[in-house]
Design a protein around this motif. Structure first.
Motif, PDB file in Angstrom:
ATOM      1  N   SER A 289      -7.648  -2.254   0.650  1.00  0.00           N
ATOM      2  CA  SER A 289      -7.715  -1.496   1.905  1.00  0.00           C
ATOM      3  C   SER A 289      -9.162  -1.221   2.255  1.00  0.00           C
ATOM      4  O   SER A 289      -9.976  -0.892   1.386  1.00  0.00           O
TER       5      SER A 289
ATOM      6  N   ASP B 107      -3.897   0.413  -2.820  1.00  0.00           N
ATOM      7  CA  ASP B 107      -4.351  -0.967  -2.676  1.00  0.00           C
ATOM      8  C   ASP B 107      -5.876  -1.022  -2.562  1.00  0.00           C
ATOM      9  O   ASP B 107      -6.439  -0.582  -1.558  1.00  0.00           O
TER      10      ASP B 107
ATOM     11  N   THR C 102      -4.191  -2.219   5.414  1.00  0.00           N
ATOM     12  CA  THR C 102      -4.158  -3.327   4.486  1.00  0.00           C
ATOM     13  C   THR C 102      -3.534  -4.525   5.180  1.00  0.00           C
ATOM     14  O   THR C 102      -2.778  -4.358   6.120  1.00  0.00           O
TER      15      THR C 102
ATOM     16  N   GLU D 263       0.829  -1.203   0.000  1.00  0.00           N
ATOM     17  CA  GLU D 263       0.000   0.000   0.000  1.00  0.00           C
ATOM     18  C   GLU D 263       0.867   1.258   0.000  1.00  0.00           C
ATOM     19  O   GLU D 263       1.939   1.302   0.620  1.00  0.00           O
TER      20      GLU D 263
END
Lengths: 111, 113
Positions: A30, A27, A94, A2
């Motif tokens: 997330s 990402d 994440t 991320e």
């Protein structure tokens, strides 16, 4: 992994004005996006957070919006006060709850 | 209900010495996270631990740094043979679950002379 980008790095407003801080994340997995306020020499304190199943959340003068498609989220502070002056960090979670922070926005509210 | 505790709050070490930073999570919390904040920068994840287990240490340098969270007692972040670049604020956070809000401690400010 991320990556979270945050803008602007500094923001100066007059008391009573609104302030908006924007973050983007990379990402798509997330799913939790907290915002922290950090005063000089102090710990980060959670001020508001949003989960990926919600588009907007509000708490008095503070609101956060999330656009999952565009992968960005924003912090809105209305009727700013001098005590709102601090560094604000966005973050995304994440994987195993590893917070990935943005680079911070230094907000200065002038009386 | 006491919050996350960290000690010492300030630590001064000379190059080559060891630094031990301690973190006691909030009561009932079994998840601990360590973050490092360099001056004028954001927080960077270092390591995530649950009781007696390291879950994710992807942010921790492979050499000189280690972390533990024993069954009894606080979590400890250990930095061996400190260098000037280790000077930073080290924050720990705790949560009650893997999806819970993370509460931060007051931090330990490490200065390496």
């Amino acid at each position: 992994g991320e990556n979270v980008e945050q803008h602007p790095s500094t923001l100066s407003v007059q008391e009573g004005d609104s302030a908006v801080i924007k973050c983007t994340y990379s990402d798509s997995a997330s799913n939790y996006f907290p915002w922290y306020k950090q005063e000089l020499g102090k710990r980060p304190q959670l001020i508001i957070d949003i989960r990926s199943n919600v588009g907007e959340k509000k708490d008095q003068r503070i609101a956060v919006t999330l656009n999952k498609t565009a992968k960005h989220f924003s912090l809105h502070i209305t009727e700013t006060q001098p005590e709102d002056s601090a560094v604000y960090f966005c973050a995304a979670i994440t994987g195993f709850q590893k917070l990935v922070f943005g680079t911070g926005t230094r907000l200065l509210v002038s009386p | 209900n006491a919050g996350v505790m960290q000690n010492p709050r300030h630590l001064v070490r000379r190059r080559g010495q060891e630094a031990r930073l301690r973190c006691s999570p909030m009561k009932g919390h079994s998840h601990v996270y360590w973050y490092r904040q360099l001056p004028e920068e954001g927080l960077k994840f270092m390591v995530y631990l649950q009781k007696e287990n390291i879950i994710d240490e992807s942010g921790m340098p492979k050499e000189r740094f280690s972390a533990e969270f024993p069954k009894e007692g606080p979590s400890i972040l250990r930095i061996q043979q400190v260098v000037r670049g280790d000077s930073a604020a080290y924050f720990c956070a705790s949560s009650s679950s893997s999806e819970g809000e993370q509460f931060f401690g007051p931090g330990t400010r490490l200065t390496v002379l």
